[in-house]
Design a protein around this motif. Structure first.
Motif, PDB file in Angstrom:
ATOM      1  N   ASP A  81      21.701 -16.765 -25.756  1.00 49.43           N
ATOM      2  CA  ASP A  81      20.786 -18.040 -25.607  1.00 49.43           C
ATOM      3  C   ASP A  81      20.965 -18.374 -24.187  1.00 49.43           C
ATOM      4  O   ASP A  81      19.953 -18.886 -23.543  1.00 49.43           O
ATOM      5  N   SER A  85      17.311 -18.414 -22.702  1.00 53.00           N
ATOM      6  CA  SER A  85      16.531 -19.599 -22.569  1.00 53.00           C
ATOM      7  C   SER A  85      16.557 -19.915 -21.118  1.00 53.00           C
ATOM      8  O   SER A  85      15.442 -20.549 -20.709  1.00 53.00           O
ATOM      9  N   LEU A 105      14.777 -27.163 -23.327  1.00 53.49           N
ATOM     10  CA  LEU A 105      14.055 -26.740 -24.332  1.00 53.49           C
ATOM     11  C   LEU A 105      14.103 -27.391 -25.780  1.00 53.49           C
ATOM     12  O   LEU A 105      15.294 -27.893 -26.083  1.00 53.49           O
ATOM     13  N   ASP A 107      12.252 -28.121 -29.900  1.00 52.00           N
ATOM     14  CA  ASP A 107      11.574 -27.487 -31.087  1.00 52.00           C
ATOM     15  C   ASP A 107      10.321 -28.006 -31.219  1.00 52.00           C
ATOM     16  O   ASP A 107       9.602 -27.329 -32.077  1.00 52.00           O
ATOM     17  N   THR A 259       8.216 -24.570 -30.743  1.00 46.68           N
ATOM     18  CA  THR A 259       8.922 -24.538 -29.592  1.00 46.68           C
ATOM     19  C   THR A 259       8.291 -25.622 -28.780  1.00 46.68           C
ATOM     20  O   THR A 259       7.104 -26.250 -28.877  1.00 46.68           O
ATOM     21  N   THR A 302      19.177 -29.937 -23.551  1.00 50.77           N
ATOM     22  CA  THR A 302      18.672 -29.087 -24.544  1.00 50.77           C
ATOM     23  C   THR A 302      19.524 -29.098 -25.831  1.00 50.77           C
ATOM     24  O   THR A 302      20.725 -29.067 -25.588  1.00 50.77           O
ATOM     25  N   HIS A 307      18.823 -21.971 -33.382  1.00 48.22           N
ATOM     26  CA  HIS A 307      17.390 -22.287 -33.496  1.00 48.22           C
ATOM     27  C   HIS A 307      16.797 -21.124 -33.877  1.00 48.22           C
ATOM     28  O   HIS A 307      17.279 -19.946 -34.147  1.00 48.22           O
ATOM     29  N   ARG A 312      11.966 -19.047 -29.884  1.00 47.06           N
ATOM     30  CA  ARG A 312      12.227 -19.760 -28.578  1.00 47.06           C
ATOM     31  C   ARG A 312      12.047 -18.728 -27.495  1.00 47.06           C
ATOM     32  O   ARG A 312      11.612 -18.900 -26.469  1.00 47.06           O
TER      33      ARG A 312
END
Length: 423
Positions: A81, A85, A105, A107, A259, A302, A307, A312
């Motif tokens: 991630d 990310s 980031l 949700d 997201t 973040t 997640h 994402r």
């Protein structure tokens, strides 16, 4: 230590999507529409709320999910991630005009709103100025924060009749409420209740003039819920001039459901403490060294934990899809259909247009009321004719349409004809 314990196995090929997407010509609006699996017998004027995924997003999600299901070890216990990310942050930064390290980031937009307002450094007696037109998420986040800190919420009404809202009057209503105790402005860019677009840049310019005579610690922070402007308007963060901006990826961008993100400039992030521990390299390194973490605010802001990574990580595909069409072309497509719809509705004697017609105070959302009919009844009648609209979830409810890249001018005419038939 962390990297050694989380080394990823060799990537494994993911099964291909069961159904190949239609060929894509980003210059052809019908081809854009064909990338979605939306039913063909309905004009989807509510698709912007809980987005359908276009083919590139759908394929990215499906391939990532299949790969995660078949061999999760290759993702290093989730530590891939870090890299994936960052790719999403780079994509969003290119869209927003900011830097990747400025983006956290989330949700959802609501999570971003909660993180920002829940993390703001406030003390008893500080004031937060907001408006009487905000969505529940902002009201509740501010209520929780003021209860915890003793700060005071000041609520202003920036228009009485939304159809007659003016940029100058709205900006004045907000800035006139600012006092020496004001630390935060909590605003929404485009009101989902009425379709009114707030003049964020004019407010930001006024705030900048006030901040010029304040110490850095007393600088007013302008926070914007941008969920119904992002990807419907072609505006960068520099165009808006705010300090913190929260949005989702699953509305007008038609990105993966679940997201969202927070963008902030240096002055904005400086006033927000992380609320949820991050799963980032700076955070882990701080833990190992027994020191508070130091690193980019986007990473530290973040929320950590595992997640829905397939969603994402596929957010970048949604950004690429929009950019392939052209951000200006997307905004113009939304704008011209909204103008067409407002013109058609305004010509119906039994319909009251709620959203202003001027482009400087409106965006993609178009709200109206029908004489003698409740919004829910109107929505039901429209649905029977293959036009999908919605009733706004507010104390005063209206019928709401959202022309977008999945609708067409012909469908706008169809919606106006259906509304005409309600007389």
């Amino acid at each position: 230590m962390l990297a050694a314990g989380c080394t990823a196995a060799a990537p494994q090929p993911a099964p291909k999507s069961a159904k190949a997407p239609a060929p894509f010509d980003p210059g052809d609006w019908q081809s854009v529409r064909d990338q979605f699996q939306l039913t063909r017998d309905t004009a989807h004027f509510s698709a912007f709320m809980l987005a359908s995924h276009p083919a590139p997003v759908r394929v990215a999600v499906e391939e990532l999910r299949a790969s995660l299901d078949s061999f999760p070890q290759q993702y290093g216990m989730g530590m891939q991630d870090f890299e994936r990310s960052d790719k999403v942050r780079r994509a969003l930064a290119g869209y927003l005009g900011g830097r990747p390290d400025e983006i956290a980031l989330t949700d959802s937009a609501t999570m971003g709103i909660g993180l920002v307002y829940g993390g703001l450094r406030l003390k008893e007696g500080d004031e937060i100025v907001t408006t009487d037109h905000e969505f529940y998420s902002t009201y509740e986040a501010l209520r929780l924060r003021t209860a915890a800190t003793g700060a005071k919420q000041v609520t202003v009404r920036v228009y009485e009749d939304p159809a007659k809202a003016s940029a100058a009057a709205m900006a004045a209503a907000v800035t006139d409420a600012i006092t020496d105790r004001t630390q935060v402005l909590a605003m929404t860019w485009v009101h989902s209740s009425t379709g009114v677009k707030l003049p964020v840049k004019a407010i930001a310019d006024a705030v900048a003039r006030i901040n010029a005579s304040r110490d850095q610690a007393d600088r007013i922070v302008l926070c914007v819920d941008g969920v119904h402007g992002f990807a419907a308007e072609n505006s960068t963060m520099a165009d808006l001039g705010c300090d913190l901006f929260m949005s989702s990826g699953h509305k007008w961008l038609f990105g993966p459901r679940g997201t969202g993100f927070v963008w902030g400039n240096a002055a904005g992030w400086e006033r927000v403490d992380p609320v949820i521990p991050s799963f980032s390299m700076p955070a882990f390194m701080g833990w190992f060294a027994a020191k508070p973490p130091a690193g980019p605010p986007g990473q530290l802001g973040t929320p950590g934990g595992y997640h829905s990574f397939e969603h994402r990580w596929a957010l970048a595909a949604a950004v690429d899809f929009h950019r392939s069409i052209g951000l200006a072309r997307v905004a113009e497509r939304v704008r011209t259909q909204a103008d067409q719809l407002k013109e058609g509705l305004a010509a119906l004697r039994h319909v009251r247009l709620v959203t202003p017609r001027a482009a400087d105070v409106s965006a993609g959302i178009v709200c109206c009321a029908v004489d003698g009919m409740e919004p829910e009844a109107v929505v039901k009648r429209l649905g029977e004719q293959g036009v999908s609209a919605a009733a706004t979830p507010y104390r005063e409810s209206f019928v709401r349409f959202g022309p977008s890249i999945v609708t067409s001018p012909q469908e706008v005419d169809r919606a106006v004809k259906a509304m005409a038939g309600l007389a």
